[in-house]
Write a protein that holds these residues in place. Structure first.
Motif, PDB file in Angstrom:
ATOM      1  N   ARG A 185      27.093  37.006  36.425  1.00  0.00           N
ATOM      2  CA  ARG A 185      25.823  36.447  36.492  1.00  0.00           C
ATOM      3  C   ARG A 185      25.082  35.172  36.731  1.00  0.00           C
ATOM      4  O   ARG A 185      26.061  34.387  35.613  1.00  0.00           O
ATOM      5  N   VAL A 186      24.424  35.024  37.121  1.00  0.00           N
ATOM      6  CA  VAL A 186      24.585  32.981  38.179  1.00  0.00           C
ATOM      7  C   VAL A 186      23.044  32.840  37.725  1.00  0.00           C
ATOM      8  O   VAL A 186      22.265  33.883  38.265  1.00  0.00           O
ATOM      9  N   GLN A 187      22.014  31.875  37.192  1.00  0.00           N
ATOM     10  CA  GLN A 187      20.995  31.431  37.537  1.00  0.00           C
ATOM     11  C   GLN A 187      21.310  30.025  37.660  1.00  0.00           C
ATOM     12  O   GLN A 187      22.014  28.992  37.270  1.00  0.00           O
ATOM     13  N   ALA A 188      20.426  29.923  39.063  1.00  0.00           N
ATOM     14  CA  ALA A 188      20.171  28.119  38.967  1.00  0.00           C
ATOM     15  C   ALA A 188      19.442  27.958  40.154  1.00  0.00           C
ATOM     16  O   ALA A 188      18.466  28.431  40.733  1.00  0.00           O
ATOM     17  N   PRO A 189      18.190  26.767  40.095  1.00  0.00           N
ATOM     18  CA  PRO A 189      17.421  26.342  40.438  1.00  0.00           C
ATOM     19  C   PRO A 189      18.516  25.180  42.118  1.00  0.00           C
ATOM     20  O   PRO A 189      19.070  24.546  42.283  1.00  0.00           O
ATOM     21  N   LEU A 190      17.688  26.413  43.173  1.00  0.00           N
ATOM     22  CA  LEU A 190      18.671  25.361  44.151  1.00  0.00           C
ATOM     23  C   LEU A 190      17.244  24.433  45.545  1.00  0.00           C
ATOM     24  O   LEU A 190      16.531  25.093  45.638  1.00  0.00           O
ATOM     25  N   THR A 191      17.964  23.449  45.483  1.00  0.00           N
ATOM     26  CA  THR A 191      16.973  22.438  46.259  1.00  0.00           C
ATOM     27  C   THR A 191      16.072  23.028  47.429  1.00  0.00           C
ATOM     28  O   THR A 191      18.088  21.716  48.282  1.00  0.00           O
ATOM     29  N   LEU A 192      16.265  23.577  48.663  1.00  0.00           N
ATOM     30  CA  LEU A 192      16.174  23.487  49.710  1.00  0.00           C
ATOM     31  C   LEU A 192      14.900  22.691  50.472  1.00  0.00           C
ATOM     32  O   LEU A 192      13.725  22.994  49.856  1.00  0.00           O
ATOM     33  N   ILE A 193      14.981  22.938  52.127  1.00  0.00           N
ATOM     34  CA  ILE A 193      14.004  22.062  52.519  1.00  0.00           C
ATOM     35  C   ILE A 193      13.301  23.545  53.614  1.00  0.00           C
ATOM     36  O   ILE A 193      13.832  24.640  53.776  1.00  0.00           O
ATOM     37  N   CYS A 194      11.916  23.633  53.575  1.00  0.00           N
ATOM     38  CA  CYS A 194      11.566  24.401  53.644  1.00  0.00           C
ATOM     39  C   CYS A 194      11.496  24.393  55.234  1.00  0.00           C
ATOM     40  O   CYS A 194      10.793  22.958  55.713  1.00  0.00           O
ATOM     41  N   GLN A 195      11.649  25.423  56.049  1.00  0.00           N
ATOM     42  CA  GLN A 195      11.646  26.159  57.636  1.00  0.00           C
ATOM     43  C   GLN A 195      10.526  25.606  57.915  1.00  0.00           C
ATOM     44  O   GLN A 195      10.143  25.777  59.422  1.00  0.00           O
TER      45      GLN A 195
END
Length: 158
Positions: free
Chosen positions: A50-60
């Motif tokens: 079980r993992v929770q993480a805030p991932l910063t991505l680039i919106c396409q």
């Protein structure tokens, strides 16, 4: 770990996961995890992740960075040979363990986060620019042609 039904919990900096960091716009933050080893009713060794993480991505859509909160909850069946995969119960994903029986738990956490990354990240709060969603300019009606693309062919047939 399996026989003792060990559990681990903690956090891992996202910057420490290099493969995941290559797919992100920013590596700040940390992943919180809970790992539980055990055996199911069939005697199959497993690892609950079980993992929770805030991932910063680039919106396409907007090409702007956004934070996607992800949550992983999966059961991995620990196998030593690929032939054992067919014996895993439904709902278990196979995890091939080395002959020495050792696992790098940070790699397992990183693998699970890589698997939940969207193929095409889109910020649900983003909007398209006006030039993309604006209605097309009105066709001139002076030519007497309809909007039917086959109207030209009809005229040529005459």
């Amino acid at each position: 770990m399996v026989s003792a039904r060990r559990s681990f919990q903690g956090s891992l900096p996202i910057a420490a996961m290099q493969r995941l960091g290559g797919a992100l716009a920013d590596t700040t933050g940390e992943a919180r995890f809970e790992l539980d080893f055990g055996r199911d009713e069939f005697g199959t060794a497993y690892l609950d992740v079980r993992v929770q993480a805030p991932l910063t991505l680039i919106c396409q859509r907007s090409l702007e960075p956004f934070v996607l909160p992800v949550a992983v909850d999966s059961r991995l069946g620990l196998i030593r040979d690929e032939r054992e995969e067919s014996a895993l119960p439904p709902g278990s994903e196979p995890l091939l363990v080395a002959e020495d029986g050792k696992l790098n738990l940070a790699d397992v956490i990183e693998d699970e986060l890589l698997l939940v990354l969207p193929l095409v990240p889109v910020n649900p709060d983003s909007v398209l620019p006006d030039e993309v969603v604006a209605p097309p300019p009105e066709a001139t009606s002076g030519e007497g042609r309809s909007d039917n693309p086959f109207a030209i062919l009809r005229e040529l047939k005459k």
